[in-house]
Design an enzyme around this catalytic site. Structure first.
Site: not given
Ligand code: GRF
Length: 204
Positions: A8, A61, A89, A103, A105, A132, A141
């Site tokens: 987080g 799911r 999802l 999101n 990525h 991104s 993605d």
């Molecule tokens: C980040 O690198 C994000 O880009 C990817 O997962 C990681 C999450 O890190 N989707 P955090 O839980 O926000 O520290």
């Protein structure tokens, strides 16, 4: 509303920018599929409501996503933010939040969708890597990109040092993308994101 699965740190950057007044938004809740996610602790500390929907408790799911949607919709969020949420999802979920699901990525999409992006970038020998923020579509993605951050790849990098350099920038661009959304400055046209009516990626 923010969905997480783990540490987080992106969640924390959003909490911090809201609390220092530079992000005009309210965080209604944080939802995790992992009961032990450290991000839940960060949310509690910030006084944000938390919910857990453990995917292991659901047979499919579809059932898991239905449970997620029921909880999310109770909070009636304007935007659903995936911040290290590690579940794929269903299209039904993604379409339900179409245009208000974001999101982050850790790659310069469309390069390196999926997992292990930092190691894959190193293996490919790229000189630049990054992160991104994008709107989510059923294409994994593959949704329209809002903003990217670029970092150099150094000779001495391993996946951890590269990930750390990218993460630092993630913590800047995610709150920024959410700010643009909150200010009503983002639109999607022909599968591309516009910021104030101009292609957002050309601005960086
Ligand atoms: C980040 O690198 C994000 O880009 C990817 O997962 C990681 C999450 O890190 N989707 P955090 O839980 O926000 O520290």
């Amino acid at each position: 509303m923010v969905l997480i699965s783990g540490r987080g740190s992106n969640l924390q950057s959003i909490i911090d920018t809201i609390s220092d007044g530079s992000l005009p938004a309210e965080m209604r809740a944080v939802l995790s599929n992992e009961p032990d996610a450290y991000g839940l602790e960060r949310a509690r500390r910030a006084g944000v409501e938390t919910r857990v929907v453990n995917h292991r408790d659901y047979k499919s799911r579809r059932q898991f996503d239905t449970a997620l949607m029921n909880i999310i919709d109770e909070f009636d969020p304007g935007l659903v933010v995936l911040a290290g949420f590690m579940r794929i999802l269903t299209p039904a979920f993604v379409n339900h939040y179409s245009g208000r699901l974001m999101n982050i990525h850790p790659s310069l999409l469309p390069d390196f969708p999926g997992l292990d992006t930092h190691q894959r970038a190193l293996d490919a020998g790229v000189k630049e890597h990054g992160a991104s923020v994008h709107f989510v579509t059923p294409d994994l993605d593959g949704g329209p990109v809002i903003v990217q951050a670029r970092v150099p790849v150094k000779e001495s990098d391993d996946a951890d040092t590269l990930a750390a350099r990218v993460l630092e920038r993630e913590h800047v661009i995610y709150p920024q993308a959410i700010r643009w959304f909150a200010e009503g400055r983002l639109t999607i046209e022909n599968g591309k994101v516009l910021l104030d009516g101009m292609p957002s990626l050309d601005r960086h």
